[in-house]
Design a protein around this motif. Structure first.
Motif, PDB file in Angstrom:
ATOM      1  N   LEU A  99       0.910  -1.178   0.002  1.00  0.00           N
ATOM      2  CA  LEU A  99       0.114   0.024   0.114  1.00  0.00           C
ATOM      3  C   LEU A  99       0.848   1.216   0.075  1.00  0.00           C
ATOM      4  N   GLN A 100       2.264   1.223   0.652  1.00  0.00           N
ATOM      5  CA  GLN A 100       2.997   2.279   0.671  1.00  0.00           C
ATOM      6  C   GLN A 100       3.453   2.698  -0.734  1.00  0.00           C
ATOM      7  N   LEU A 101       3.695   1.576  -1.311  1.00  0.00           N
ATOM      8  CA  LEU A 101       4.555   1.624  -2.525  1.00  0.00           C
ATOM      9  C   LEU A 101       3.456   2.297  -3.665  1.00  0.00           C
ATOM     10  N   ALA A 102       1.942   1.575  -3.382  1.00  0.00           N
ATOM     11  CA  ALA A 102       1.203   2.123  -4.386  1.00  0.00           C
ATOM     12  C   ALA A 102       0.760   3.590  -4.072  1.00  0.00           C
ATOM     13  N   LEU A 103       0.564   3.879  -2.738  1.00  0.00           N
ATOM     14  CA  LEU A 103       0.431   5.311  -2.573  1.00  0.00           C
ATOM     15  C   LEU A 103       1.588   6.235  -3.390  1.00  0.00           C
ATOM     16  N   ARG A 104       2.933   5.918  -3.149  1.00  0.00           N
ATOM     17  CA  ARG A 104       3.831   6.767  -3.712  1.00  0.00           C
ATOM     18  C   ARG A 104       3.959   6.649  -5.453  1.00  0.00           C
ATOM     19  N   ARG A 105       3.310   5.581  -6.084  1.00  0.00           N
ATOM     20  CA  ARG A 105       3.364   5.663  -7.481  1.00  0.00           C
ATOM     21  C   ARG A 105       1.917   6.056  -8.070  1.00  0.00           C
ATOM     22  N   MET A 106       1.043   6.416  -7.173  1.00  0.00           N
ATOM     23  CA  MET A 106      -0.325   6.908  -7.473  1.00  0.00           C
ATOM     24  C   MET A 106      -0.022   8.130  -8.260  1.00  0.00           C
ATOM     25  N   PRO A 107       0.572   9.193  -7.803  1.00  0.00           N
ATOM     26  CA  PRO A 107       0.568  10.408  -8.846  1.00  0.00           C
ATOM     27  C   PRO A 107       0.918  10.239 -10.173  1.00  0.00           C
ATOM     28  N   VAL A 108       1.869   9.240 -10.513  1.00  0.00           N
ATOM     29  CA  VAL A 108       2.267   8.902 -11.841  1.00  0.00           C
ATOM     30  C   VAL A 108       1.285   8.235 -12.662  1.00  0.00           C
ATOM     31  N   LEU A 109       0.422   7.279 -11.980  1.00  0.00           N
ATOM     32  CA  LEU A 109      -0.582   6.756 -12.628  1.00  0.00           C
ATOM     33  C   LEU A 109      -1.684   7.916 -13.214  1.00  0.00           C
TER      34      LEU A 109
END
Length: 261
Positions: A99-109
């Motif tokens: 979830l932490q990794l997903a939260l960091r990459r969400m802005p890129v998506l």
């Protein structure tokens, strides 16, 4: 160009889901199924039971509370989707780490999605201008239909070619533009295999939704009337969709690994 085997990807998916299902399915239910069910509570009763397109078209605008809830559901769904990708592409990490990794990459998506929406909007604008010009010259709307027949295949082609966008965003340290470029490059020469995979998935989802909605809708109607029927049918569809999405997301991860080589 890497070779792609849909059969091998499916076998790997079955093995992985069987091994890691205790992590994957709770994430899918919490971040994909539950928000979709909650969203139904924000939908006005008069719109919840609409059955025909005429009723939908005649309905008033959606209330701001529903639109806000829908935006929240989309963000939660993106977070859950990326978290499942993380669990698949980074074996051994915990759900919290995923979830932490997903939260960091969400802005890129999100950035990639906005860029694609901008490009699609420009394409629609160009087609609209061309269509209006043809209508003015020929005096018929048949040319507009021709443009639609051209535009829809273009959009479908782009959807298939960008099938691995989420996996690229999660797995590689790229920005939004690079993510689009990399995902497009990975699917070179694989269009028909990926299109067949997507068509099969869509058919499976439609059939599963129809069956689950019918069964649980009838059961809810017999127990507690139309309100309970709509709630149970929506819950069943949401759960079925979440389960199918787990297999779809893991499948795309296996495809991504094959094509990246």
């Amino acid at each position: 160009m890497a070779r792609l085997s849909i059969g091998a990807a499916w076998e790997e998916t079955l093995v992985f889901v069987k091994r890691e299902g205790t992590l994957l399915f709770p994430v899918a239910l919490v971040f994909l199924a539950l928000p979709a069910v909650v969203l139904q509570l924000f939908l006005p009763d008069r719109m919840r039971h609409m059955a025909t397109m005429e009723e939908v078209n005649a309905a008033p605008d959606l209330p701001p509370s529903f639109l806000l809830a829908m935006f929240g559901v989309i963000l939660i769904g993106l977070l859950g989707t990326l978290a499942i990708y993380a669990l698949s592409l980074r074996p051994g990490i915990s759900v919290a780490e995923a979830l932490q990794l997903a939260l960091r990459r969400m802005p890129v998506l999100i950035g990639a999605g906005l860029l694609l929406m901008l490009g699609f909007s420009m394409l629609i604008l160009i087609f609209s201008i061309i269509g209006d010009g043809l209508v003015a010259v020929t005096g018929t709307s048949a040319s507009v239909s021709i443009l639609i027949l051209i535009g829809v295949p273009i959009a479908m082609f782009a959807i298939v070619r960008l099938l691995l966008l989420n996996a690229v965003v999660l797995d590689q340290p790229v920005n939004s533009i690079e993510a689009i470029r990399h995902s497009w490059r990975l699917t070179i020469g694989q269009f028909w295999k990926l299109a067949g995979f997507l068509i099969g998935l869509i058919v499976l989802m439609l059939v599963s939704q129809l069956v689950s909605r019918m069964i649980f809708g009838i059961a809810g109607s017999l127990i507690g009337g139309s309100t309970l029927a709509a709630l149970l049918a929506g819950l069943a569809v949401a759960v079925v969709n979440a389960v199918l999405q787990v297999y779809y997301l893991i499948m795309t991860c296996r495809i991504y690994r094959q094509l990246r080589g």
